[in-house]
Design an enzyme around this catalytic site. Structure first.
Site, PDB file in Angstrom:
ATOM      1  N   VAL A 114       0.846  -1.187   0.000  1.00 42.01           N
ATOM      2  CA  VAL A 114       0.000   0.000   0.000  1.00 42.01           C
ATOM      3  C   VAL A 114       0.888   1.245   0.000  1.00 42.01           C
ATOM      4  O   VAL A 114       1.938   1.257   0.651  1.00 42.01           O
ATOM      5  CB  VAL A 114      -0.875   0.027   1.280  1.00 42.01           C
ATOM      6  CG1 VAL A 114      -1.716   1.286   1.352  1.00 42.01           C
ATOM      7  CG2 VAL A 114      -1.740  -1.206   1.374  1.00 42.01           C
ATOM      8  N   CYS A 115       0.437   2.287  -0.689  1.00 38.12           N
ATOM      9  CA  CYS A 115       1.086   3.603  -0.604  1.00 38.12           C
ATOM     10  C   CYS A 115      -0.007   4.669  -0.732  1.00 38.12           C
ATOM     11  O   CYS A 115      -1.179   4.381  -0.506  1.00 38.12           O
ATOM     12  CB  CYS A 115       2.178   3.754  -1.661  1.00 38.12           C
ATOM     13  SG  CYS A 115       1.570   3.839  -3.359  1.00 38.12           S
ATOM     14  N   ARG A 116       0.361   5.868  -1.117  1.00 39.25           N
ATOM     15  CA  ARG A 116      -0.607   6.954  -1.222  1.00 39.25           C
ATOM     16  C   ARG A 116      -1.569   6.739  -2.383  1.00 39.25           C
ATOM     17  O   ARG A 116      -2.772   6.821  -2.229  1.00 39.25           O
ATOM     18  CB  ARG A 116       0.124   8.291  -1.373  1.00 39.25           C
ATOM     19  CG  ARG A 116      -0.796   9.477  -1.494  1.00 39.25           C
ATOM     20  CD  ARG A 116       0.009  10.794  -1.602  1.00 39.25           C
ATOM     21  NE  ARG A 116      -0.888  11.915  -1.688  1.00 39.25           N
ATOM     22  CZ  ARG A 116      -1.423  12.373  -2.815  1.00 39.25           C
ATOM     23  NH1 ARG A 116      -1.162  11.781  -3.968  1.00 39.25           N
ATOM     24  NH2 ARG A 116      -2.228  13.413  -2.803  1.00 39.25           N
TER      25      ARG A 116
END
Length: 118
Positions: free
Chosen positions: A77-79
């Site tokens: 997961v990231c932005r």
């Protein structure tokens, strides 16, 4: 018959990992190894993070991954999905076989009103 896992249900892409929706991650977050590859200030910032997610900034991913089971299901997961996609490709190249990228990242997750922590 064995139950289908999230990885089995995720959408394959041409980079060797699979894409998974924020809703699917939220629904199974208590049973998943969720790795957030953002920076610490982002993890605790405006978008928060998924409950149970582990912070492993992208620059430290290779070192941290040495301790992980390469056959375990891992959701990155990231932005917005860009860094986590790169991280997923790196893990696949390192021999991990059940890697997933959460499409749209925390922006999509929060836009859907899914549970998060500050």
């Amino acid at each position: 018959m064995q139950a289908r896992t999230l990885h089995d249900q995720a959408t394959p892409n041409g980079q060797g990992f699979r894409d998974v929706t924020p809703a699917a991650v939220a629904g199974l977050r208590d049973t998943l190894h969720i790795v957030d590859v953002r920076q610490p200030a982002e993890f605790t910032g405006e978008l928060g993070h998924i409950p149970g997610a582990v912070l492993v900034p992208l620059a430290t991913l290779a070192a941290a991954a040495r301790a992980w089971d390469p056959s375990a299901e891992i959701v990155l997961v990231c932005r917005s999905g860009g860094r986590s996609s790169s991280a997923a490709a790196h893990l696949v190249a390192a021999g991990f076989s059940r890697v997933m990228n959460m499409t749209g990242g925390m922006l999509a997750y929060r836009a859907q009103g899914l549970p998060s922590e500050p």
